[in-house]
Design a protein around this motif. Structure first.
Motif, PDB file in Angstrom:
ATOM      1  N   ARG A 168      35.225  33.739  55.129  1.00  0.00           N
ATOM      2  CA  ARG A 168      35.140  35.051  54.662  1.00  0.00           C
ATOM      3  C   ARG A 168      33.710  34.828  53.990  1.00  0.00           C
ATOM      4  O   ARG A 168      32.967  36.103  54.164  1.00  0.00           O
ATOM      5  CB  ARG A 168      35.299  35.078  53.369  1.00  0.00           C
ATOM      6  CG  ARG A 168      36.770  34.359  53.168  1.00  0.00           C
ATOM      7  CD  ARG A 168      36.887  33.956  51.479  1.00  0.00           C
ATOM      8  NE  ARG A 168      36.534  34.807  50.405  1.00  0.00           N
ATOM      9  CZ  ARG A 168      37.443  35.014  49.381  1.00  0.00           C
ATOM     10  NH1 ARG A 168      38.052  33.132  48.278  1.00  0.00           N
ATOM     11  NH2 ARG A 168      37.228  35.443  48.102  1.00  0.00           N
TER      12      ARG A 168
ATOM     13  N   THR B 196      43.475  35.661  54.079  1.00  0.00           N
ATOM     14  CA  THR B 196      42.327  36.234  53.119  1.00  0.00           C
ATOM     15  C   THR B 196      41.077  37.813  54.445  1.00  0.00           C
ATOM     16  O   THR B 196      42.046  38.661  53.228  1.00  0.00           O
ATOM     17  CB  THR B 196      41.558  35.081  53.374  1.00  0.00           C
ATOM     18  OG1 THR B 196      42.435  34.101  52.623  1.00  0.00           O
ATOM     19  CG2 THR B 196      40.415  35.452  52.364  1.00  0.00           C
TER      20      THR B 196
ATOM     21  N   LEU C 112      46.206  37.624  51.108  1.00  0.00           N
ATOM     22  CA  LEU C 112      46.454  37.251  50.614  1.00  0.00           C
ATOM     23  C   LEU C 112      45.818  37.964  48.250  1.00  0.00           C
ATOM     24  O   LEU C 112      46.668  37.698  48.188  1.00  0.00           O
ATOM     25  CB  LEU C 112      45.477  35.976  50.058  1.00  0.00           C
ATOM     26  CG  LEU C 112      45.391  34.531  49.791  1.00  0.00           C
ATOM     27  CD1 LEU C 112      46.702  34.017  49.676  1.00  0.00           C
ATOM     28  CD2 LEU C 112      44.466  33.789  50.020  1.00  0.00           C
ATOM     29  N   ALA C 113      45.678  38.593  48.606  1.00  0.00           N
ATOM     30  CA  ALA C 113      45.115  39.376  48.052  1.00  0.00           C
ATOM     31  C   ALA C 113      46.212  40.882  47.435  1.00  0.00           C
ATOM     32  O   ALA C 113      46.293  40.875  45.777  1.00  0.00           O
ATOM     33  CB  ALA C 113      43.473  40.896  48.445  1.00  0.00           C
ATOM     34  N   GLN C 114      46.995  41.052  48.151  1.00  0.00           N
ATOM     35  CA  GLN C 114      47.484  41.866  48.154  1.00  0.00           C
ATOM     36  C   GLN C 114      48.995  41.191  47.622  1.00  0.00           C
ATOM     37  O   GLN C 114      49.626  41.513  46.543  1.00  0.00           O
ATOM     38  CB  GLN C 114      48.342  42.287  48.906  1.00  0.00           C
ATOM     39  CG  GLN C 114      47.832  43.177  50.013  1.00  0.00           C
ATOM     40  CD  GLN C 114      48.281  43.920  51.258  1.00  0.00           C
ATOM     41  OE1 GLN C 114      49.370  43.428  51.644  1.00  0.00           O
ATOM     42  NE2 GLN C 114      47.790  45.027  51.558  1.00  0.00           N
ATOM     43  N   LYS C 115      48.995  39.645  47.867  1.00  0.00           N
ATOM     44  CA  LYS C 115      50.229  38.842  47.179  1.00  0.00           C
ATOM     45  C   LYS C 115      49.887  38.329  45.639  1.00  0.00           C
ATOM     46  O   LYS C 115      50.035  38.407  45.312  1.00  0.00           O
ATOM     47  CB  LYS C 115      50.352  37.896  47.659  1.00  0.00           C
ATOM     48  CG  LYS C 115      51.024  38.502  49.463  1.00  0.00           C
ATOM     49  CD  LYS C 115      51.920  38.937  49.145  1.00  0.00           C
ATOM     50  CE  LYS C 115      52.798  39.238  50.782  1.00  0.00           C
ATOM     51  NZ  LYS C 115      54.170  40.102  50.357  1.00  0.00           N
ATOM     52  N   ALA C 116      48.332  37.790  45.763  1.00  0.00           N
ATOM     53  CA  ALA C 116      47.772  37.766  44.480  1.00  0.00           C
ATOM     54  C   ALA C 116      48.698  38.799  43.308  1.00  0.00           C
ATOM     55  O   ALA C 116      48.503  38.752  42.508  1.00  0.00           O
ATOM     56  CB  ALA C 116      46.065  37.688  44.318  1.00  0.00           C
TER      57      ALA C 116
ATOM     58  N   ASP D 290      44.891  36.500  40.666  1.00  0.00           N
ATOM     59  CA  ASP D 290      43.196  37.202  41.701  1.00  0.00           C
ATOM     60  C   ASP D 290      43.554  35.841  42.930  1.00  0.00           C
ATOM     61  O   ASP D 290      44.173  34.975  43.162  1.00  0.00           O
ATOM     62  CB  ASP D 290      42.616  37.391  40.871  1.00  0.00           C
ATOM     63  CG  ASP D 290      41.497  35.315  40.578  1.00  0.00           C
ATOM     64  OD1 ASP D 290      41.779  34.562  41.246  1.00  0.00           O
ATOM     65  OD2 ASP D 290      41.530  35.352  39.274  1.00  0.00           O
ATOM     66  N   GLN D 291      43.028  36.659  43.992  1.00  0.00           N
ATOM     67  CA  GLN D 291      42.884  35.740  45.466  1.00  0.00           C
ATOM     68  C   GLN D 291      42.652  34.491  45.230  1.00  0.00           C
ATOM     69  O   GLN D 291      43.169  33.411  45.847  1.00  0.00           O
ATOM     70  CB  GLN D 291      42.249  36.959  46.127  1.00  0.00           C
ATOM     71  CG  GLN D 291      41.896  36.121  47.545  1.00  0.00           C
ATOM     72  CD  GLN D 291      41.049  36.750  48.991  1.00  0.00           C
ATOM     73  OE1 GLN D 291      42.071  37.620  49.150  1.00  0.00           O
ATOM     74  NE2 GLN D 291      40.007  37.233  48.573  1.00  0.00           N
ATOM     75  N   ASP D 292      41.395  34.784  44.295  1.00  0.00           N
ATOM     76  CA  ASP D 292      40.380  32.518  44.790  1.00  0.00           C
ATOM     77  C   ASP D 292      42.018  31.794  44.327  1.00  0.00           C
ATOM     78  O   ASP D 292      41.749  30.779  44.365  1.00  0.00           O
ATOM     79  CB  ASP D 292      39.467  33.147  43.815  1.00  0.00           C
ATOM     80  CG  ASP D 292      38.464  34.545  44.380  1.00  0.00           C
ATOM     81  OD1 ASP D 292      38.565  33.583  45.958  1.00  0.00           O
ATOM     82  OD2 ASP D 292      37.188  34.282  43.665  1.00  0.00           O
TER      83      ASP D 292
ATOM     84  N   LEU E 154      44.464  31.447  46.069  1.00  0.00           N
ATOM     85  CA  LEU E 154      43.626  30.061  47.737  1.00  0.00           C
ATOM     86  C   LEU E 154      44.034  28.942  46.795  1.00  0.00           C
ATOM     87  O   LEU E 154      43.585  27.642  47.320  1.00  0.00           O
ATOM     88  CB  LEU E 154      42.481  30.860  47.635  1.00  0.00           C
ATOM     89  CG  LEU E 154      41.826  30.044  49.204  1.00  0.00           C
ATOM     90  CD1 LEU E 154      42.654  29.947  50.223  1.00  0.00           C
ATOM     91  CD2 LEU E 154      40.549  30.443  49.126  1.00  0.00           C
TER      92      LEU E 154
END
Length: 216
Positions: free
Chosen positions: A107, A171, A176-180, A186-188, A191
């Motif tokens: 990232r 990520t 990952l953001a879309q699935k979150a 949220d993404q974090d 993860l």
């Protein structure tokens, strides 16, 4: 328009020019992708003459190999910090920290990450520093696994690499953001849960030989 908006500069210390070219290439990849990279374009971004890069890099692959090798060196350092001293005992939490550090590296340094695993771009067979740096990064993981005392450290080491790389790629690609969002988080958070699951799921029990030696 140049990515960094710099004007043409012709005077560099010999060593600093090489680093500036590498940095300019990283900025270009982050802004426009690997496809935008050429020595002429990188020279323009660095503000030097079109022929200047050839003093350090005979071709595009040589420049990309420098970025790749540097990326692996940085990854090695960050993994080593995450997993702690190589002589200390290790457990599932160390596995989680290693995977987290891997994703965090991707990232923070997406340009390096994109190049590091594209051998057709950096041509490691011609630039052995890339292979050596990559092996050093993998060794941090295999050393960690050795400290777990599992029966097949090589298999688990490469599994950790694959899991970390997969999460990092998901990520950076935005998956990952879309699935979150789809799963109302949220993404974090997603993860963190994935990393926790890795530590809980992987078989990190000591091998019988290791258990016997610990018990005397």
């Amino acid at each position: 328009m140049a990515v960094n908006g710099s004007r043409k500069r012709e005077t560099y210390h010999h060593g600093s020019l090489r680093e500036e070219l590498v940095d300019a290439c990283v900025r270009l990849i982050e802004a426009e992708g690997i496809g935008a990279v050429s020595l002429r374009r990188v020279a323009r971004e660095a503000g030097v003459s079109p022929g200047a890069p050839y003093h350090h890099f005979p071709d595009r692959a040589a420049l990309l190999s420098a970025i790749s090798a540097r990326g692996f060196e940085l990854l090695t350092q960050e993994l080593a910090v995450a997993v702690g001293p190589s002589t200390a005992a290790a457990g599932p939490d160390d596995v989680g920290r290693a995977v987290t550090a891997y994703v965090a590296f991707a990232r923070r340094r997406p340009a390096h990450f994109q190049v590091m695993f594209r051998p057709e771009l950096s041509e490691p067979e011609k630039h052995p520093a890339v292979q050596e740096a990559g092996d050093a990064a993998l060794k941090v993981l295999t050393d960690l696994v050795d400290r777990l005392g599992v029966s097949d450290p090589h298999a688990l080491g490469i599994t950790l690499w694959a899991l970390g790389h997969g999460l990092a790629a998901l990520t950076l690609d935005g998956v990952l953001a879309q699935k979150a969002v789809m799963w109302d988080t949220d993404q974090d958070d997603l993860l963190e849960r994935a990393v926790r699951q890795i530590g809980q799921t992987l078989d990190v029990r000591p091998s019988p030989a290791a258990a016997n030696s610990d018990g005397g």
